[in-house]
Write an enzyme that holds these catalytic residues in place. Structure first.
Site, short mmCIF file in Angstrom:
data_model
loop_
_atom_site.label_atom_id
_atom_site.label_comp_id
_atom_site.label_asym_id
_atom_site.label_seq_id
_atom_site.Cartn_x
_atom_site.Cartn_y
_atom_site.Cartn_z
N SER A 91 0.95 -1.19 0.01
CA SER A 91 0.13 -0.07 0.10
C SER A 91 0.83 1.30 -0.04
O SER A 91 1.30 1.74 0.96
CB SER A 91 -0.89 -0.09 1.35
N LYS A 166 -6.08 2.68 -2.98
CA LYS A 166 -6.14 2.13 -1.65
C LYS A 166 -5.96 3.09 -0.45
O LYS A 166 -6.47 2.85 0.61
CB LYS A 166 -4.93 1.33 -1.61
N LYS A 235 0.40 5.08 8.15
CA LYS A 235 1.14 5.45 7.14
C LYS A 235 0.19 5.73 5.73
O LYS A 235 0.41 6.58 5.14
CB LYS A 235 2.04 4.07 6.84
P1 NDP Z 1 4.27 -6.78 8.12
O1 NDP Z 1 4.88 -5.71 8.90
O2 NDP Z 1 3.54 -7.96 8.56
O3 NDP Z 1 5.67 -7.41 6.81
C1 NDP Z 1 6.31 -6.53 6.42
C2 NDP Z 1 7.37 -7.12 5.54
O4 NDP Z 1 8.43 -6.20 5.12
C3 NDP Z 1 8.23 -8.20 6.16
O5 NDP Z 1 8.57 -8.96 5.43
C4 NDP Z 1 9.73 -7.26 6.84
O6 NDP Z 1 10.66 -8.15 6.81
C5 NDP Z 1 9.55 -6.46 5.38
N1 NDP Z 1 10.48 -5.07 5.50
C6 NDP Z 1 10.18 -4.33 6.43
N2 NDP Z 1 11.28 -3.39 6.54
C7 NDP Z 1 12.18 -3.87 5.38
C8 NDP Z 1 13.11 -3.22 4.70
N3 NDP Z 1 13.62 -2.03 5.15
N4 NDP Z 1 13.66 -3.77 3.62
C9 NDP Z 1 13.19 -4.96 3.47
N5 NDP Z 1 12.16 -5.74 3.89
C10 NDP Z 1 11.60 -4.90 4.99
O7 NDP Z 1 3.52 -5.80 7.09
P2 NDP Z 1 1.96 -6.44 6.23
O8 NDP Z 1 2.25 -7.63 5.52
O9 NDP Z 1 0.80 -6.31 7.32
O10 NDP Z 1 1.81 -5.33 5.14
C11 NDP Z 1 2.55 -5.23 3.91
C12 NDP Z 1 1.90 -4.10 3.13
O11 NDP Z 1 0.55 -4.50 2.79
C13 NDP Z 1 1.75 -2.78 3.67
O12 NDP Z 1 1.83 -1.70 2.80
C14 NDP Z 1 0.38 -2.48 4.44
O13 NDP Z 1 -0.18 -1.38 4.41
C15 NDP Z 1 -0.36 -3.63 3.13
N6 NDP Z 1 -1.53 -4.07 3.48
C16 NDP Z 1 -1.69 -5.08 4.99
C17 NDP Z 1 -2.92 -5.41 5.26
C18 NDP Z 1 -2.97 -6.19 6.48
O14 NDP Z 1 -4.12 -6.68 6.72
N7 NDP Z 1 -1.83 -6.78 7.29
C19 NDP Z 1 -4.12 -5.58 4.31
C20 NDP Z 1 -3.96 -4.95 3.15
C21 NDP Z 1 -2.64 -4.38 2.76
P3 NDP Z 1 11.20 -8.62 8.15
O15 NDP Z 1 10.53 -10.09 8.49
O16 NDP Z 1 12.65 -8.81 8.01
O17 NDP Z 1 10.56 -7.52 9.16
#
Ligand code: NDP
Length: 290
Positions: A91, A166, A235
């Site tokens: 997103s 979104k 965010k």
């Molecule tokens: P999470 O916090 O569960 O996962 C984040 C992911 O990003 C992890 O794999 C993390 O890796 C990785 N990450 C974080 N920082 C970095 C970095 N600097 N470099 C590389 N990788 C990084 O997030 P979500 O899965 O919940 O959300 C992901 C996206 O989807 C967001 O934009 C969110 O707004 C959107 N979204 C979320 C929903 C939900 O219900 N959760 C629904 C719809 C959209 P690591 O394991 O190392 O921390």
């Protein structure tokens, strides 16, 4: 076809798992142990070195914000073949995503912004709504892959339009959630149990996803399971403010709501579930919505 997935978080892990049921799927995660666990659970192929995802025909990213996407694009772009397609399910933010798309285009790589709605349940069951910005012909190429992830795939406009859609959607979620918990707190004070008020509202014109699912399943039950954090919703509120600024329209209600959501994130911290906004309203009102 080989696909690759970057970012195995709450959403990315189940989405990549669905691709792996039909395609050779490379997975990379910043914390490598998460990718190794994904390989064991889903028969994907974990890679330690980010450059190794360059062998994929289609790359997906699902990271917290566009800043992290821009960072991995900068690290990877030199190792990607022309005609690779990059599908960004983050997103994200429209304007910086257009810069990301331009960086990729210099290497002959197509970019689609394809954020999703439907939560972790929708990610696991492949029933997400996917809102896509970018070239419609490129969308046609990857449509069969997206069909493994969602059951409503909509081309919404040029690059960035998916992210804009979104962000506004999530502000509507926040508006419904926030106003519903305020209203329910008042009704509890009036002697109407929260669950009873919800039963009525969910059969009436005040019904929303927030009342039917979030408040009923997370607030009334007192479970507040962490699947979509308040930090991510705040965010999205920031992205929505950028969309409003860019659109140059008066939007006093959405702007005030954005401030409120970000202040609530500062108050409760970024790691609680977004449904925890109810706890702040409950504290102010000295009631429990249950
Ligand atoms: P999470 O916090 O569960 O996962 C984040 C992911 O990003 C992890 O794999 C993390 O890796 C990785 N990450 C974080 N920082 C970095 C970095 N600097 N470099 C590389 N990788 C990084 O997030 P979500 O899965 O919940 O959300 C992901 C996206 O989807 C967001 O934009 C969110 O707004 C959107 N979204 C979320 C929903 C939900 O219900 N959760 C629904 C719809 C959209 P690591 O394991 O190392 O921390």
């Amino acid at each position: 076809m080989t696909v690759a997935w970057i970012g195995l978080g709450a959403m990315g892990a189940p989405m990549a798992g669905r691709l792996a049921t039909e395609h050779d799927t490379l997975v990379w995660n910043r914390t490598a142990s998460v990718a190794a666990a994904h390989e064991r659970e889903h028969e994907s192929r974990a890679v330690d070195d980010l450059a190794d995802v360059g062998e994929a025909d289609v790359l997906f990213s699902c990271l917290p914000t566009t800043a992290e996407v821009a960072d991995v694009v900068d690290r990877l772009v030199a190792s990607l073949a022309p005609d690779t397609v990059w599908v960004d399910c983050t997103s994200g933010d429209p304007a910086p995503s257009r810069t990301v798309a331009a960086t990729l285009a210099d290497g002959g790589i197509d970019y689609l912004d394809a954020p999703v709605s439907g939560g972790t349940d929708g990610a696991a069951s492949g029933t997400l709504t996917i809102m896509v910005g970018g070239d419609q012909n490129v969308l046609e190429q990857v449509h069969p892959l997206l069909e493994l992830l969602g059951d409503r795939i909509v081309h919404v406009g040029p690059t960035g339009a998916g992210h804009a859609t979104k962000a506004i959607n999530n502000m509507l979620l926040a508006a419904n959630l926030w106003t519903a918990v305020e209203g329910l707190a008042a009704l509890v004070r009036q002697g109407v149990p929260g669950a009873t008020a919800l039963e009525v509202i969910n059969g009436s014109s005040g019904q929303s996803f927030a009342t039917e699912r979030i408040i009923a399943e997370r607030v009334v039950t007192r479970e507040f399971p962490v699947t979509f954090t308040l930090g991510l919703l705040a965010k999205d509120a920031g992205v929505a403010q950028s969309v409003l600024d860019d659109s140059e329209i008066p939007a006093p209600a959405l702007r005030a709501l954005g401030e409120l959501i970000r202040a609530t994130r500062n108050e409760l911290g970024p790691d609680v579930d977004h449904s925890a906004v109810a706890q702040l309203v409950e504290r102010w009102a000295d009631v429990e919505i249950s």
